[in-house]
Design a protein around this motif. Structure first.
Motif, PDB file in Angstrom:
ATOM      1  N   LEU A 246     -16.457  20.988  22.423  1.00  0.00           N
ATOM      2  CA  LEU A 246     -15.915  21.876  21.388  1.00  0.00           C
ATOM      3  C   LEU A 246     -14.390  21.828  21.446  1.00  0.00           C
ATOM      4  CD1 LEU A 246     -18.205  24.961  22.156  1.00  0.00           C
ATOM      5  CD2 LEU A 246     -18.701  22.994  20.688  1.00  0.00           C
TER       6      LEU A 246
ATOM      7  N   TYR B 216     -26.914  25.207  14.570  1.00  0.00           N
ATOM      8  CA  TYR B 216     -26.151  26.321  15.128  1.00  0.00           C
ATOM      9  C   TYR B 216     -24.916  26.606  14.253  1.00  0.00           C
ATOM     10  CZ  TYR B 216     -28.895  25.234  19.294  1.00  0.00           C
ATOM     11  OH  TYR B 216     -29.932  24.976  20.164  1.00  0.00           O
TER      12      TYR B 216
ATOM     13  N   LEU C 277     -21.948  29.986  20.175  1.00  0.00           N
ATOM     14  CA  LEU C 277     -22.920  29.212  19.418  1.00  0.00           C
ATOM     15  C   LEU C 277     -24.157  30.068  19.170  1.00  0.00           C
ATOM     16  CD1 LEU C 277     -22.469  25.836  21.287  1.00  0.00           C
ATOM     17  CD2 LEU C 277     -22.447  26.041  18.792  1.00  0.00           C
TER      18      LEU C 277
ATOM     19  N   PHE D  21     -15.646  30.458  22.332  1.00  0.00           N
ATOM     20  CA  PHE D  21     -16.585  29.746  21.468  1.00  0.00           C
ATOM     21  C   PHE D  21     -17.963  30.388  21.606  1.00  0.00           C
ATOM     22  CE2 PHE D  21     -13.321  26.712  22.731  1.00  0.00           C
ATOM     23  CZ  PHE D  21     -12.947  26.136  21.527  1.00  0.00           C
TER      24      PHE D  21
ATOM     25  N   VAL E 200     -16.634  19.400  16.593  1.00  0.00           N
ATOM     26  CA  VAL E 200     -17.726  19.348  17.570  1.00  0.00           C
ATOM     27  C   VAL E 200     -18.196  17.897  17.692  1.00  0.00           C
ATOM     28  CG1 VAL E 200     -20.018  20.191  18.190  1.00  0.00           C
ATOM     29  CG2 VAL E 200     -18.450  21.658  16.892  1.00  0.00           C
TER      30      VAL E 200
ATOM     31  N   ARG F   6     -14.970  29.352  11.819  1.00  0.00           N
ATOM     32  CA  ARG F   6     -16.408  29.083  11.895  1.00  0.00           C
ATOM     33  C   ARG F   6     -16.713  27.699  11.341  1.00  0.00           C
ATOM     34  NH1 ARG F   6     -20.900  33.141   9.448  1.00  0.00           N
ATOM     35  NH2 ARG F   6     -20.363  34.229  11.388  1.00  0.00           N
TER      36      ARG F   6
ATOM     37  N   ARG G 258     -22.042  30.672  25.144  1.00  0.00           N
ATOM     38  CA  ARG G 258     -20.646  30.944  24.831  1.00  0.00           C
ATOM     39  C   ARG G 258     -19.764  30.388  25.933  1.00  0.00           C
ATOM     40  NH1 ARG G 258     -19.623  36.469  23.464  1.00  0.00           N
ATOM     41  NH2 ARG G 258     -21.845  36.753  23.058  1.00  0.00           N
TER      42      ARG G 258
ATOM     43  N   LEU H 142     -21.089  27.779  14.890  1.00  0.00           N
ATOM     44  CA  LEU H 142     -20.087  27.886  15.944  1.00  0.00           C
ATOM     45  C   LEU H 142     -18.974  28.813  15.462  1.00  0.00           C
ATOM     46  CD1 LEU H 142     -18.686  27.110  18.596  1.00  0.00           C
ATOM     47  CD2 LEU H 142     -17.740  25.094  17.399  1.00  0.00           C
TER      48      LEU H 142
END
Length: 339
Positions: free
Chosen positions: A187, A247, A208, A206, A173, A264, A219, A249
Motif C-alpha cells: 500500500l 476491498y 481495508l 490504512f 495498491v 479512498r 489495518r 481501502l
C-alpha cells in the motif's frame, strides 16, 4: 358699539392669543438660535459585510465578524444603537443576539461598527442588522451565510494533504505475494506539502474493508517523515487479506492524533466481480449571500426625516414669521371692514 373699537379689540385679541400660545405651548414659536431644538439628522445602514478569522473556527462553533457601515447626514444624531442577531436558516430560531451602542453621530459620512457573533459550525444562518435611534427602529438589512460545516477547525488545519493528480493518485495498491488463500498487498499513499514549513507529527492509517460485508479485514499505520515545503512524498505499508474478495481501502492522514485528510480507492481481488469507488460527492463551501425574498430584511424602514416644506434642520411650530403674518392679516381685515 363703535366698529373701529371692535376691530381694534379683535386685533388685540389675536395678538393676546398668539402670546398665550407661546407661553402655554413650548416650541410654538421656533427659536432660530443654536440653543433651540434641533432635529436629529437621518441615519441608515449603507452596507453589511460578514467574514471570519481562521483562528475563530473551532470544533463546534465559529465566530463570525459582522462589519456594518452606518451612514449619517445633517445634524448630530444621538442615542444610535445597532442590533445584530443570528437566526437559524432552517428553524427560524434566534441563535444569538448582540447590541452595540454606537453613541452620537456628528459628522457626515459612514461609521464602521464591528460586531462578533458566535454560532454552531453547521448549516446556515440569517445575520440580521437592525439600526435604532432613540429606541426607534430606523433601518435594517441582512445576509445569509451557508456551508459553515465546510470551515476547517484550527486544530485540524494542515498544509499537507493526499495528492490529487492523474499521474500521481493519492493511493496505489500492488500485489506483493499470493499464496494459498492469502494475498499480501503493498500500500502506498502520496502526500504533498503545500505550506511554507516542513511537516511534522504525521501518520497514515490504512484500513481495508471487505466490500460486501463491510467488515474490516486488516489495518496498518505508517509514520510519515518530514515533508519539505512544496514537496511530495510517499509513505508505504503492507497488509495481508483473504484472496478472491474485493476491498475498499481507506487512508486516514492524522497529525498528532487529529484527522486532517482522507482518501479512498478500491482493491479488486475477486476475478468474477469488480467494484469501484463512488466519486460523486456533494461539495459544501462557505458562502455569504443576500436575502432572496422581499427587501431581504423584514424590517420596517423609517429613514425619511425630511418633510416637503423643510429639511432636517427645520424647526417645529409657527415661527416668528407666521406670527407677524397673522397680525398683518388681522390689521388688513380691520382696515377693509372700516372702509
Amino acid at each position: 358699539m363703535n366698529r373701529d373699537a371692535a376691530l381694534a379689540g379683535a386685533a388685540v385679541g389675536v395678538t393676546a392669543l398668539a402670546l398665550l400660545a407661546v407661553v402655554a405651548v413650548p416650541g410654538v414659536l421656533a427659536d432660530p438660535t443654536e440653543d433651540g431644538p434641533v432635529r436629529p439628522g437621518p441615519v441608515d445602514i449603507a452596507e453589511t459585510n460578514i467574514g471570519y478569522d481562521e483562528s475563530a473556527v473551532r470544533g463546534e462553533t465559529v465566530t463570525l465578524g459582522v462589519e456594518t457601515r452606518v451612514r449619517h447626514r445633517g445634524n448630530p444624531t444621538p442615542n444610535v444603537t445597532l442590533l445584530v442577531r443570528a437566526v437559524d436558516a432552517d428553524s427560524g430560531l434566534v441563535e444569538t443576539t448582540r447590541t452595540v451602542d454606537v453613541g452620537t453621530l456628528r459628522d457626515d459620512g459612514e461609521t464602521v461598527v464591528a460586531t462578533n457573533v458566535t454560532v454552531e459550525r453547521a448549516g446556515g444562518y440569517r445575520i440580521e442588522t437592525v439600526l435604532f435611534q432613540d429606541e426607534r427602529r430606523v433601518d435594517g438589512t441582512g445576509k445569509t451565510v451557508r456551508g459553515l460545516e465546510a470551515l476547517t477547525p484550527t486544530y485540524a488545519r494542515s498544509t499537507v494533504a493526499f495528492s490529487d493528480r492523474a499521474a500521481l493518485p493519492p493511493l496505489s495498491v500492488s500485489v506483493a505475494d499470493a499464496a494459498g488463500n492469502r494475498t499480501t498487498l503493498d500500500l502506498a499513499a502520496s502526500l504533498t506539502n503545500g505550506g511554507d514549513a516542513p511537516s511534522e507529527d504525521l501518520a497514515v492509517t490504512f484500513v481495508l474493508r471487505q466490500a460486501d460485508s463491510n467488515v474490516v479485514a486488516t489495518r496498518a499505520t505508517s509514520d510519515v517523515d518530514a515533508i519539505r515545503p512544496g514537496r511530495t512524498a510517499t509513505t508505504t505499508a503492507t497488509a495481508t487479506v483473504p484472496t478472491e474478495y474485493n476491498y475498499y481501502l481507506d487512508a486516514v492522514l492524522t497529525r498528532d492524533g487529529v484527522v486532517v485528510d482522507t482518501a479512498r480507492t478500491a482493491v479488486n481481488l475477486d476475478p468474477t466481480k469488480r467494484i469501484s469507488v463512488n466519486e460523486t460527492e456533494e461539495e459544501v463551501e462557505f458562502r455569504v449571500e443576500d436575502f432572496e425574498s422581499g427587501d431581504g430584511d423584514g424590517v420596517e424602514r423609517e429613514t425619511e426625516f425630511e418633510t416637503e416644506a423643510g429639511t432636517a434642520t427645520s424647526q417645529p411650530g409657527f415661527g416668528p414669521v407666521a406670527a407677524v403674518v397673522a397680525l398683518a392679516a388681522a390689521a388688513l381685515l380691520a382696515r377693509r371692514r372700516h372702509r
